[in-house]
Design a protein around this motif. Structure first.
Motif, mmCIF file in Angstrom:
data_model
loop_
_atom_site.group_PDB
_atom_site.id
_atom_site.type_symbol
_atom_site.label_atom_id
_atom_site.label_comp_id
_atom_site.label_asym_id
_atom_site.label_seq_id
_atom_site.Cartn_x
_atom_site.Cartn_y
_atom_site.Cartn_z
ATOM 1 N N LEU A 158 0.853 -1.198 0.000
ATOM 2 C CA LEU A 158 0.000 0.000 0.000
ATOM 3 C C LEU A 158 0.889 1.248 0.000
ATOM 4 N N GLY A 159 0.600 2.188 -0.873
ATOM 5 C CA GLY A 159 1.408 3.413 -0.949
ATOM 6 C C GLY A 159 1.463 4.119 0.391
ATOM 7 N N ASN A 160 0.314 4.183 1.061
ATOM 8 C CA ASN A 160 0.269 4.890 2.348
ATOM 9 C C ASN A 160 -0.130 3.901 3.441
ATOM 10 N N ALA A 161 0.852 3.483 4.203
ATOM 11 C CA ALA A 161 0.608 2.468 5.256
ATOM 12 C C ALA A 161 -0.351 3.001 6.320
ATOM 13 N N ASP A 162 -0.531 4.332 6.375
ATOM 14 C CA ASP A 162 -1.468 4.911 7.352
ATOM 15 C C ASP A 162 -2.880 4.382 7.116
ATOM 16 N N SER A 163 -3.163 3.984 5.869
ATOM 17 C CA SER A 163 -4.511 3.474 5.563
ATOM 18 C C SER A 163 -4.835 2.261 6.421
ATOM 19 N N LEU A 164 -3.794 1.547 6.816
ATOM 20 C CA LEU A 164 -4.020 0.298 7.567
ATOM 21 C C LEU A 164 -4.386 0.548 9.019
ATOM 22 N N THR A 165 -4.072 1.772 9.497
ATOM 23 C CA THR A 165 -4.232 1.960 10.954
ATOM 24 C C THR A 165 -5.649 2.367 11.340
ATOM 25 N N GLU A 166 -6.400 2.976 10.384
ATOM 26 C CA GLU A 166 -7.719 3.499 10.764
ATOM 27 C C GLU A 166 -8.858 2.795 10.044
ATOM 28 N N GLU A 167 -8.579 1.682 9.403
ATOM 29 C CA GLU A 167 -9.642 1.020 8.634
ATOM 30 C C GLU A 167 -10.433 0.073 9.535
ATOM 31 N N SER A 168 -11.588 -0.318 9.036
ATOM 32 C CA SER A 168 -12.412 -1.236 9.817
ATOM 33 C C SER A 168 -11.619 -2.480 10.201
ATOM 34 N N HIS A 169 -11.841 -2.916 11.408
ATOM 35 C CA HIS A 169 -11.305 -4.174 11.945
ATOM 36 C C HIS A 169 -9.824 -4.097 12.277
ATOM 37 N N SER A 170 -9.146 -2.980 11.917
ATOM 38 C CA SER A 170 -7.700 -2.919 12.239
ATOM 39 C C SER A 170 -7.516 -2.829 13.752
ATOM 40 N N ASP A 171 -8.480 -2.190 14.446
ATOM 41 C CA ASP A 171 -8.342 -2.063 15.906
ATOM 42 C C ASP A 171 -9.550 -2.655 16.617
ATOM 43 N N GLY A 172 -10.314 -3.498 15.906
ATOM 44 C CA GLY A 172 -11.455 -4.153 16.535
ATOM 45 C C GLY A 172 -12.758 -3.396 16.395
ATOM 46 N N LEU A 173 -12.710 -2.233 15.695
ATOM 47 C CA LEU A 173 -13.920 -1.424 15.504
ATOM 48 C C LEU A 173 -14.175 -1.195 14.021
ATOM 49 N N LEU A 174 -15.393 -0.766 13.707
ATOM 50 C CA LEU A 174 -15.714 -0.351 12.339
ATOM 51 C C LEU A 174 -15.261 1.094 12.155
ATOM 52 N N GLU A 175 -14.850 1.427 10.949
ATOM 53 C CA GLU A 175 -14.335 2.784 10.750
ATOM 54 C C GLU A 175 -15.479 3.783 10.623
ATOM 55 N N ALA A 176 -15.127 5.036 10.845
ATOM 56 C CA ALA A 176 -16.104 6.137 10.762
ATOM 57 C C ALA A 176 -16.486 6.362 9.300
ATOM 58 N N PRO A 177 -17.628 7.024 9.054
ATOM 59 C CA PRO A 177 -18.013 7.349 7.666
ATOM 60 C C PRO A 177 -17.009 8.291 7.030
ATOM 61 N N VAL A 178 -16.874 8.208 5.727
ATOM 62 C CA VAL A 178 -15.930 9.067 4.993
ATOM 63 C C VAL A 178 -16.705 9.952 4.029
ATOM 64 N N TYR A 179 -16.133 11.113 3.729
ATOM 65 C CA TYR A 179 -16.754 12.103 2.844
ATOM 66 C C TYR A 179 -15.690 12.745 1.968
#
Ligand code: JF8
Length: 237
Positions: A158-179
């Motif tokens: 992944l070009g931006n590894a930050d994408s992995l930290t806030e996505e659904s299930h990465s920390d046991g939760l669903l991610e927030a809505p995006v706009y």
């Protein structure tokens, strides 16, 4: 990471030549080989199945071709992954664990399944996994899904590894809505907080949305989430 996929339908895996998985293969991040199980048959008809002992519908995959295939591809660091309706439910944590492995061998079952002795006598550790409580024709589609879940976790894919930290299930939760733009569309406005420029407030809002979404849509995940990590919900956000 090295991956060997064994199937009687190797063409099923042409999607793994595309997009970021194809790029990972091209850059050497992923060394993926797909094998036709019939390579390891010894009869003129290249038979891979036979009728089930004990009777019942359908056919069962014979053990001999699988044993020969495993002998050809297995190494001391191999882990055998077998998609199956009776497997352990596959989760993001499982994807992370598999992504850390040196060598994965995927066995794609068909018909009524693979002779149990193939798994019992495999020359490597075995993980039977299920994608969910529904029934597929075979393991191929499950392997494509699992391969995508694993490959996106490999460093450099992944070009931006930050994408992995806030996505659904990465920390046991669903991610927030995006706009995204436009700020107003179809009579609906982007939440003001996301346009405020106040990064602390934005982070709190996203955290609250993530907790609320998880609580309402996946109470099972919410129940498993450590209460001490929930903290005080900021109603002012
Ligand atoms: N993973 C998974 C599966 C399967 C599956 C896997 C392998 C075979 C071989 C014959 N039929 C199969 C179904 N069905 N549903 C799932 N979640």
């Amino acid at each position: 990471m090295r991956v060997d996929i064994i199937s009687i339908f190797p063409d099923y895996f042409s999607p793994l030549d595309l997009s970021l998985i194809g790029k990972a293969r091209g850059t050497g991040l992923l060394d993926l080989s797909v094998h036709d199980l019939r390579t390891w048959t010894s009869d003129v008809h290249r038979t891979v199945d036979d009728s089930p002992y004990g009777g019942g519908p359908g056919m069962v995959m014979r053990p001999e071709p699988w044993a020969a295939a495993f002998s050809a591809v297995a190494s001391p660091s191999s882990l055998l992954v077998v998609p199956s309706p009776v497997g352990k439910p596959f989760t993001q944590a499982d994807a992370a664990a598999l992504a850390a492995q040196e060598h994965l061998v995927f066995a794609c079952g068909r018909y009524e399944g693979i002779d149990q002795r193939v798994l019992d006598s495999a020359p490597m550790p075995v993980r039977e996994v299920s994608l969910g409580d529904y029934v597929l024709f075979g393991g191929e589609v499950a392997v494509i899904v699992i391969m995508e879940a694993i490959t996106r976790l490999l460093p450099g894919v992944l070009g931006n590894a930050d994408s992995l930290t806030e996505e659904s299930h990465s920390d046991g939760l669903l991610e927030a809505p995006v706009y995204t733009k436009p700020a107003s569309w179809d009579g609906l406005d982007v939440p003001e907080v996301l346009r405020s420029g106040d990064h602390g407030k934005i982070a709190r809002w996203r955290r609250e949305q993530s907790l609320l979404r998880t609580a309402t849509r996946r109470p099972d995940l919410f129940e498993a989430y450590p209460p001490e990590k929930i903290g005080k919900l900021d109603r002012a956000a």
